[in-house]
Design a protein around this motif. Structure first.
Motif, mmCIF file in Angstrom:
data_model
loop_
_atom_site.group_PDB
_atom_site.id
_atom_site.type_symbol
_atom_site.label_atom_id
_atom_site.label_comp_id
_atom_site.label_asym_id
_atom_site.label_seq_id
_atom_site.Cartn_x
_atom_site.Cartn_y
_atom_site.Cartn_z
ATOM 1 N N LEU A 224 0.826 -1.213 0.000
ATOM 2 C CA LEU A 224 0.000 0.000 0.000
ATOM 3 C C LEU A 224 0.859 1.262 0.000
ATOM 4 O O LEU A 224 0.489 2.265 -0.615
ATOM 5 N N ALA A 225 1.996 1.223 0.688
ATOM 6 C CA ALA A 225 2.898 2.379 0.702
ATOM 7 C C ALA A 225 3.433 2.664 -0.698
ATOM 8 O O ALA A 225 3.681 3.816 -1.058
ATOM 9 N N GLN A 226 3.588 1.610 -1.497
ATOM 10 C CA GLN A 226 4.055 1.774 -2.872
ATOM 11 C C GLN A 226 2.900 2.041 -3.842
ATOM 12 O O GLN A 226 3.125 2.180 -5.036
ATOM 13 N N GLU A 227 1.679 2.071 -3.306
ATOM 14 C CA GLU A 227 0.468 2.299 -4.096
ATOM 15 C C GLU A 227 0.360 1.309 -5.255
ATOM 16 O O GLU A 227 0.054 1.668 -6.386
ATOM 17 N N ARG A 228 0.609 0.032 -4.929
ATOM 18 C CA ARG A 228 0.536 -1.032 -5.935
ATOM 19 C C ARG A 228 -0.664 -1.909 -5.647
ATOM 20 O O ARG A 228 -1.106 -2.042 -4.511
ATOM 21 N N THR A 229 -1.181 -2.529 -6.695
ATOM 22 C CA THR A 229 -2.335 -3.403 -6.536
ATOM 23 C C THR A 229 -1.882 -4.811 -6.174
ATOM 24 O O THR A 229 -0.733 -5.200 -6.420
ATOM 25 N N LEU A 230 -2.798 -5.551 -5.618
ATOM 26 C CA LEU A 230 -2.545 -6.948 -5.285
ATOM 27 C C LEU A 230 -2.189 -7.715 -6.559
ATOM 28 O O LEU A 230 -1.262 -8.535 -6.576
ATOM 29 N N SER B 111 -3.281 -12.590 -1.339
ATOM 30 C CA SER B 111 -4.293 -12.007 -0.463
ATOM 31 C C SER B 111 -4.389 -12.773 0.853
ATOM 32 O O SER B 111 -4.474 -12.184 1.932
ATOM 33 N N GLU B 112 -4.362 -14.102 0.753
ATOM 34 C CA GLU B 112 -4.409 -14.942 1.956
ATOM 35 C C GLU B 112 -3.175 -14.700 2.833
ATOM 36 O O GLU B 112 -3.276 -14.677 4.059
ATOM 37 N N LEU B 113 -2.023 -14.509 2.204
ATOM 38 C CA LEU B 113 -0.798 -14.223 2.965
ATOM 39 C C LEU B 113 -0.930 -12.898 3.713
ATOM 40 O O LEU B 113 -0.594 -12.803 4.895
ATOM 41 N N GLU B 114 -1.409 -11.886 3.012
ATOM 42 C CA GLU B 114 -1.547 -10.565 3.621
ATOM 43 C C GLU B 114 -2.527 -10.572 4.786
ATOM 44 O O GLU B 114 -2.376 -9.814 5.728
ATOM 45 N N ARG B 115 -3.542 -11.421 4.711
ATOM 46 C CA ARG B 115 -4.531 -11.492 5.789
ATOM 47 C C ARG B 115 -4.114 -12.447 6.905
ATOM 48 O O ARG B 115 -4.851 -12.619 7.879
ATOM 49 N N GLY B 116 -2.948 -13.060 6.777
ATOM 50 C CA GLY B 116 -2.464 -13.968 7.812
ATOM 51 C C GLY B 116 -3.177 -15.300 7.831
ATOM 52 O O GLY B 116 -3.191 -15.995 8.843
#
Length: 153
Positions: free
Chosen positions: A60-66, A81-86
């Protein structure tokens, strides 16, 4: 000496039960001594949650999409996405690919997660009066004395 029956298995839960008291799936909690206040212990963060938060914050800091990061890392977008959500435990190869896609090294990603874990540990030491009283006068707590990263497999 053990307090359980010799042929009875002991079950040590890895996570606290989340079902409401009195429901069929609830386990019985140990009795609190009379007069002791009931304070639920804060849940210690899991490594996968810390890694996921670090990945998402950096993306998000790099303003990039998933989608962009997943394609660059050559992993599926739902898995990232699953990794980012833990929700998933990633292998070191997948973590290295995700980190590289974000312009980080694996050590950088692990350092970001370790910083969060150290911040959590310091906040717990600051809240714990019992821990301080056991250490004695003039000594620091073990978590504030050492500020390093330790990974074990």
């Amino acid at each position: 000496m053990s307090t359980h029956a010799p042929n009875e298995a002991r079950i040590i839960p890895l996570r606290p039960q989340t079902s409401p008291p009195g429901s069929a799936g609830a386990t019985r909690a140990p009795q609190q001594p009379s007069g002791a206040p009931e304070t639920p212990a804060p849940r210690e963060p899991l490594w996968r949650d810390l890694i996921g938060d670090a990945l998402r914050r950096e993306r998000l800091a790099q303003e990039r999409t998933l989608k962009d990061v997943a394609e660059t890392a050559r992993i599926s977008m739902p898995y990232l996405s699953e990794l980012e959500r833990g929700r998933k435990e990633a292998s070191s190869e997948v973590l290295a690919a995700a980190a590289k896609a974000l312009g980080l090294g694996l050590a950088d990603l692990l350092s970001l997660a370790q910083d969060e874990l150290a911040r959590y540990a310091r906040s717990q030491v600051g809240q714990s009066q019992v821990g301080r009283s056991r250490l004695g006068r003039g000594r620091t707590s073990p978590t504030t004395q050492y500020d390093g990263l330790c990974l074990a497999a």
